[in-house]
Design a protein around this motif. Structure first.
Motif, mmCIF file in Angstrom:
data_model
loop_
_atom_site.group_PDB
_atom_site.id
_atom_site.type_symbol
_atom_site.label_atom_id
_atom_site.label_comp_id
_atom_site.label_asym_id
_atom_site.label_seq_id
_atom_site.Cartn_x
_atom_site.Cartn_y
_atom_site.Cartn_z
ATOM 1 N N UNK A 184 -0.388 3.304 -0.002
ATOM 2 C CA UNK A 184 -0.255 3.650 -1.618
ATOM 3 C C UNK A 184 -0.966 3.177 -2.220
ATOM 4 N N UNK A 185 -0.447 1.575 -1.939
ATOM 5 C CA UNK A 185 -2.472 0.873 -2.659
ATOM 6 C C UNK A 185 -2.884 0.684 -2.454
ATOM 7 N N UNK A 186 -3.645 1.247 -1.215
ATOM 8 C CA UNK A 186 -5.091 1.502 -1.103
ATOM 9 C C UNK A 186 -5.227 2.876 -1.804
ATOM 10 N N UNK A 187 -4.390 3.866 -2.045
ATOM 11 C CA UNK A 187 -4.727 4.934 -2.956
ATOM 12 C C UNK A 187 -4.461 4.179 -4.607
ATOM 13 N N UNK A 188 -4.155 3.698 -5.116
ATOM 14 C CA UNK A 188 -3.772 3.263 -6.103
ATOM 15 C C UNK A 188 -4.788 2.795 -6.463
ATOM 16 N N UNK A 189 -5.398 1.864 -5.460
ATOM 17 C CA UNK A 189 -6.746 1.056 -5.592
ATOM 18 C C UNK A 189 -7.457 1.711 -6.806
ATOM 19 N N UNK A 190 -7.762 2.635 -5.068
ATOM 20 C CA UNK A 190 -8.896 3.907 -5.429
ATOM 21 C C UNK A 190 -8.597 4.198 -6.536
ATOM 22 N N UNK A 191 -8.102 5.470 -6.582
ATOM 23 C CA UNK A 191 -7.555 5.972 -7.928
ATOM 24 C C UNK A 191 -8.222 5.297 -9.116
ATOM 25 N N UNK A 192 -8.222 4.028 -9.732
ATOM 26 C CA UNK A 192 -8.307 3.630 -10.841
ATOM 27 C C UNK A 192 -9.788 2.395 -10.334
ATOM 28 N N UNK A 193 -9.971 2.163 -9.532
ATOM 29 C CA UNK A 193 -11.850 2.741 -9.099
ATOM 30 C C UNK A 193 -12.453 3.883 -10.044
ATOM 31 N N UNK A 194 -11.363 4.859 -9.678
ATOM 32 C CA UNK A 194 -12.766 5.978 -10.106
ATOM 33 C C UNK A 194 -12.244 6.076 -11.678
#
Lengths: 130, 121
Positions: free
Chosen positions: A21-31
């Motif tokens: 979940x944390x990795x998904x959150x970071x990635x979606x914000x990066x995108x």
């Protein structure tokens, strides 16, 4: 670009859900997507305790969420019923239930299930990490 | 138009808290005037079985609360026909809920495909 919210039900240190979940959150914000709210339910609420002390060479999930929340201004909300049941309490809930202490990390808030419904109303996607 | 939610019960009642916690989500979401479907698939059909006595295990019985779903405005209560057959159950053995319907697996699939949000635990 889309607005996301996350529903996290995974037990923090027994399964991979919280990390994903944390990795998904970071990635979606990066995108360039928006993350409105992360709602913690069931065993997921356990991560909201500020008293976790994992070994120094392992990730502290509570701090990882807190860092993300502070840097990116994201709401971290734990369900009150699920949290109280599992011993995750803020000052007000500790007083209300006559408990001897509280342990909610300051980056998290305790609130009701209505916040999950509201997150669905105001997001394009809700992704569950269980 | 309000977004639709499909809440999928796919686990047996007392081995985990999933059923009860999904039920709480359903009742809360109903207060927000979103169209909600409660869908029971696979082992989730056991959630609705009559005559449960979890109190002997010191577990709270939530099965009666399913009867309250229509009172909360949740009228689409759908049970996967194949799952009932697989576990040798019939509708008469389920708690009586107004408007409960059985549906085919393909109907369940298209329902999922057409929901804005799908929740399961």
């Amino acid at each position: 670009m889309a607005t996301y919210s996350l529903l996290v039900t995974a037990n923090p240190y027994s399964s991979q859900g919280q990390l994903s979940a944390i990795q998904f959150a970071k990635t979606l914000l990066e995108q360039g997507h928006e993350l409105m709210r992360v709602f913690f339910y069931a065993d997921g609420v356990l991560v909201a305790s500020r008293l976790h002390a994992p070994p120094a060479d392992e990730i502290n999930l509570t701090k990882a969420w807190a860092k993300l929340a502070i840097e990116k201004d994201i709401e971290l909300i734990a369900c009150v019923t699920a949290a109280n049941k599992r011993g995750i309490v803020n000052v007000a809930e500790a007083e209300r239930n006559a408990l001897t202490g509280n342990n909610l990390d300051p980056a998290f808030e305790i609130s009701g299930l209505g916040q999950l419904t509201e997150a669905m109303l105001n997001s394009d996607r809700l992704i569950t990490f269980g | 138009m309000n977004k639709s939610i499909c809440i999928v019960f796919n686990k047996t009642p007392y081995g985990s808290q999933a059923g009860r916690e999904l039920l709480d989500i359903a009742l809360m979401a109903a207060a927000f005037d979103m169209p909600i479907t409660a869908l029971f698939v696979e082992q989730g059909v056991y959630q609705l079985l009559k005559g449960q006595e979890p109190d002997i295990l010191d577990i709270k019985n939530h099965s009666a609360t399913f009867k309250a779903l229509p009172l909360y405005g949740i009228e689409d209560i759908l049970v996967e026909e194949d799952a009932l057959q697989k576990f040798n159950l019939n509708v008469q053995e389920l708690v009586e809920i107004d408007g409960l319907k059985t549906i085919s697996s393909s109907h369940a699939q298209s329902l999922l495909a057409n929901s804005d949000f799908i929740l399961t635990l």
